[in-house]
Scaffold this motif. Structure first.
Motif, PDB file in Angstrom:
ATOM      1  N   SER A 148       0.335 -10.330 -29.876  1.00  0.00           N
ATOM      2  CA  SER A 148       1.161  -9.394 -29.108  1.00  0.00           C
ATOM      3  C   SER A 148       0.410  -8.700 -27.975  1.00  0.00           C
ATOM      4  O   SER A 148       1.036  -8.261 -27.009  1.00  0.00           O
ATOM      5  N   ASP A 149      -0.906  -8.600 -28.053  1.00  0.00           N
ATOM      6  CA  ASP A 149      -1.667  -7.898 -27.016  1.00  0.00           C
ATOM      7  C   ASP A 149      -2.216  -8.816 -25.922  1.00  0.00           C
ATOM      8  O   ASP A 149      -2.618  -8.340 -24.864  1.00  0.00           O
ATOM      9  N   GLN A 150      -2.250 -10.092 -26.163  1.00  0.00           N
ATOM     10  CA  GLN A 150      -2.877 -11.049 -25.239  1.00  0.00           C
ATOM     11  C   GLN A 150      -2.362 -10.902 -23.800  1.00  0.00           C
ATOM     12  O   GLN A 150      -3.133 -10.935 -22.852  1.00  0.00           O
ATOM     13  N   ALA A 151      -1.064 -10.722 -23.637  1.00  0.00           N
ATOM     14  CA  ALA A 151      -0.469 -10.638 -22.298  1.00  0.00           C
ATOM     15  C   ALA A 151      -0.908  -9.396 -21.530  1.00  0.00           C
ATOM     16  O   ALA A 151      -0.779  -9.352 -20.302  1.00  0.00           O
ATOM     17  N   TYR A 152      -1.425  -8.388 -22.223  1.00  0.00           N
ATOM     18  CA  TYR A 152      -1.777  -7.122 -21.578  1.00  0.00           C
ATOM     19  C   TYR A 152      -3.272  -6.982 -21.277  1.00  0.00           C
ATOM     20  O   TYR A 152      -3.699  -5.952 -20.754  1.00  0.00           O
ATOM     21  N   ILE A 153      -4.067  -7.980 -21.605  1.00  0.00           N
ATOM     22  CA  ILE A 153      -5.501  -7.887 -21.330  1.00  0.00           C
ATOM     23  C   ILE A 153      -5.735  -7.973 -19.823  1.00  0.00           C
ATOM     24  O   ILE A 153      -5.460  -8.979 -19.194  1.00  0.00           O
ATOM     25  N   LYS A 154      -6.231  -6.868 -19.272  1.00  0.00           N
ATOM     26  CA  LYS A 154      -6.510  -6.786 -17.833  1.00  0.00           C
ATOM     27  C   LYS A 154      -7.988  -7.056 -17.552  1.00  0.00           C
ATOM     28  O   LYS A 154      -8.328  -7.642 -16.537  1.00  0.00           O
ATOM     29  N   SER A 155      -8.852  -6.623 -18.466  1.00  0.00           N
ATOM     30  CA  SER A 155     -10.302  -6.797 -18.314  1.00  0.00           C
ATOM     31  C   SER A 155     -10.943  -6.900 -19.690  1.00  0.00           C
ATOM     32  O   SER A 155     -10.406  -6.386 -20.667  1.00  0.00           O
ATOM     33  N   GLN A 156     -12.123  -7.532 -19.708  1.00  0.00           N
ATOM     34  CA  GLN A 156     -12.909  -7.620 -20.938  1.00  0.00           C
ATOM     35  C   GLN A 156     -14.336  -7.171 -20.635  1.00  0.00           C
ATOM     36  O   GLN A 156     -14.829  -7.386 -19.524  1.00  0.00           O
ATOM     37  N   PHE A 157     -14.986  -6.564 -21.632  1.00  0.00           N
ATOM     38  CA  PHE A 157     -16.329  -6.010 -21.454  1.00  0.00           C
ATOM     39  C   PHE A 157     -17.181  -6.340 -22.674  1.00  0.00           C
ATOM     40  O   PHE A 157     -16.686  -6.327 -23.794  1.00  0.00           O
ATOM     41  N   GLU A 158     -18.465  -6.586 -22.436  1.00  0.00           N
ATOM     42  CA  GLU A 158     -19.409  -6.827 -23.529  1.00  0.00           C
ATOM     43  C   GLU A 158     -20.711  -6.073 -23.244  1.00  0.00           C
ATOM     44  O   GLU A 158     -21.757  -6.681 -23.051  1.00  0.00           O
ATOM     45  N   PRO A 159     -20.649  -4.739 -23.244  1.00  0.00           N
ATOM     46  CA  PRO A 159     -21.854  -3.959 -22.928  1.00  0.00           C
ATOM     47  C   PRO A 159     -22.814  -3.853 -24.109  1.00  0.00           C
ATOM     48  O   PRO A 159     -22.422  -3.999 -25.260  1.00  0.00           O
ATOM     49  N   SER A 160     -24.065  -3.599 -23.795  1.00  0.00           N
ATOM     50  CA  SER A 160     -25.033  -3.263 -24.840  1.00  0.00           C
ATOM     51  C   SER A 160     -25.122  -1.744 -24.900  1.00  0.00           C
ATOM     52  O   SER A 160     -24.705  -1.040 -23.980  1.00  0.00           O
ATOM     53  N   MET A 161     -25.658  -1.247 -26.005  1.00  0.00           N
ATOM     54  CA  MET A 161     -25.776   0.197 -26.192  1.00  0.00           C
ATOM     55  C   MET A 161     -27.132   0.501 -26.799  1.00  0.00           C
ATOM     56  O   MET A 161     -27.669  -0.280 -27.580  1.00  0.00           O
ATOM     57  N   VAL A 162     -27.660   1.646 -26.448  1.00  0.00           N
ATOM     58  CA  VAL A 162     -28.879   2.167 -27.059  1.00  0.00           C
ATOM     59  C   VAL A 162     -28.447   3.073 -28.214  1.00  0.00           C
ATOM     60  O   VAL A 162     -27.593   3.950 -28.041  1.00  0.00           O
ATOM     61  N   TRP A 163     -29.018   2.832 -29.378  1.00  0.00           N
ATOM     62  CA  TRP A 163     -28.680   3.594 -30.584  1.00  0.00           C
ATOM     63  C   TRP A 163     -29.855   4.480 -30.968  1.00  0.00           C
ATOM     64  O   TRP A 163     -31.004   4.036 -30.947  1.00  0.00           O
ATOM     65  N   CYS A 164     -29.561   5.722 -31.323  1.00  0.00           N
ATOM     66  CA  CYS A 164     -30.588   6.706 -31.647  1.00  0.00           C
ATOM     67  C   CYS A 164     -30.368   7.227 -33.069  1.00  0.00           C
ATOM     68  O   CYS A 164     -29.317   7.808 -33.358  1.00  0.00           O
ATOM     69  N   LEU A 165     -31.352   7.004 -33.926  1.00  0.00           N
ATOM     70  CA  LEU A 165     -31.286   7.497 -35.288  1.00  0.00           C
ATOM     71  C   LEU A 165     -32.158   8.747 -35.382  1.00  0.00           C
ATOM     72  O   LEU A 165     -33.345   8.706 -35.081  1.00  0.00           O
ATOM     73  N   TYR A 166     -31.543   9.839 -35.787  1.00  0.00           N
ATOM     74  CA  TYR A 166     -32.228  11.119 -35.907  1.00  0.00           C
ATOM     75  C   TYR A 166     -32.371  11.517 -37.362  1.00  0.00           C
ATOM     76  O   TYR A 166     -31.545  11.152 -38.192  1.00  0.00           O
ATOM     77  N   LYS A 167     -33.408  12.301 -37.631  1.00  0.00           N
ATOM     78  CA  LYS A 167     -33.507  12.971 -38.912  1.00  0.00           C
ATOM     79  C   LYS A 167     -33.661  14.454 -38.605  1.00  0.00           C
ATOM     80  O   LYS A 167     -34.116  14.849 -37.531  1.00  0.00           O
ATOM     81  N   MET A 168     -33.258  15.250 -39.551  1.00  0.00           N
ATOM     82  CA  MET A 168     -33.373  16.684 -39.393  1.00  0.00           C
ATOM     83  C   MET A 168     -34.836  17.074 -39.611  1.00  0.00           C
ATOM     84  O   MET A 168     -35.482  16.556 -40.520  1.00  0.00           O
ATOM     85  N   LYS A 169     -35.343  17.927 -38.768  1.00  0.00           N
ATOM     86  CA  LYS A 169     -36.730  18.388 -38.952  1.00  0.00           C
ATOM     87  C   LYS A 169     -36.827  19.156 -40.253  1.00  0.00           C
ATOM     88  O   LYS A 169     -35.883  19.831 -40.663  1.00  0.00           O
TER      89      LYS A 169
END
Length: 173
Positions: A148-169
């Motif tokens: 049902s959504d195929q007809a509405y796809i205007k653009s596609q994206f495949e970005p990478s992301m930087v992930w940050c894992l924190y701990k509480m001091k």
């Protein structure tokens, strides 16, 4: 005791997927602010993408705001990059777009939309699209309806992301 990481939910977000890959218990939250508060209160770890943005008190709040605001209470433990799940822009009209703030730069004609509804996740944005409350959306392709959504796809994206894992001091590992 098994380690817990707080991050953005619901199930199906990129943050959820990345946290699960770490082999820990995952505490999912409606906003990053809620995840941050949970991590501080319960001394859990916190997973935040560098592309994180949300509205807080009527202002945009981003990863850099979080990082500097909490410099005395959190410690960056690990950083890595990973592709996000592929995304699509589904577009029926310029009436209204539901979009997570971090993906707004992917829409070059964002100003053409009559209404912009910022959501706390791409999952929530897609739900608004499916309910007819938005006529356009950027969401993860894997949660769309291929037929049902195929007809509405205007653009596609495949970005990478930087992930940050924190701990509480001052928290034990």
């Amino acid at each position: 005791m098994r380690e817990t990481i707080a991050t953005l939910g619901p199930i199906g977000t990129d943050s959820h997927k990345q946290a699960e890959r770490l082999g820990v218990d995952v505490s999912l939250h409606e906003t990053f602010q809620a995840a941050i508060e949970h991590a501080k209160r319960y001394a859990t770890k916190l997973l935040v993408p560098a592309g994180f943005k949300e509205t807080r008190g009527g202002k945009q709040f981003s990863w850099v705001d979080f990082h500097f605001e909490n410099i005395g209470s959190v410690e960056l433990e690990k950083v890595w990059f990973e592709d996000t799940m592929p995304m699509v822009l589904l577009h029926k009209s310029y009436r209204a777009i539901a979009i997570h703030p971090s993906t707004s730069s992917l829409v070059p004609d964002l100003e053409k939309y009559e209404h912009i509804r910022y959501t706390s996740s791409k999952v929530e944005a897609y739900q608004l699209f499916k309910q007819g409350e938005a006529s356009a959306v950027i969401t993860s392709k894997c949660i769309t309806n291929e037929k049902s959504d195929q007809a509405y796809i205007k653009s596609q994206f495949e970005p990478s992301m930087v992930w940050c894992l924190y701990k509480m001091k001052n928290s034990s590992e």
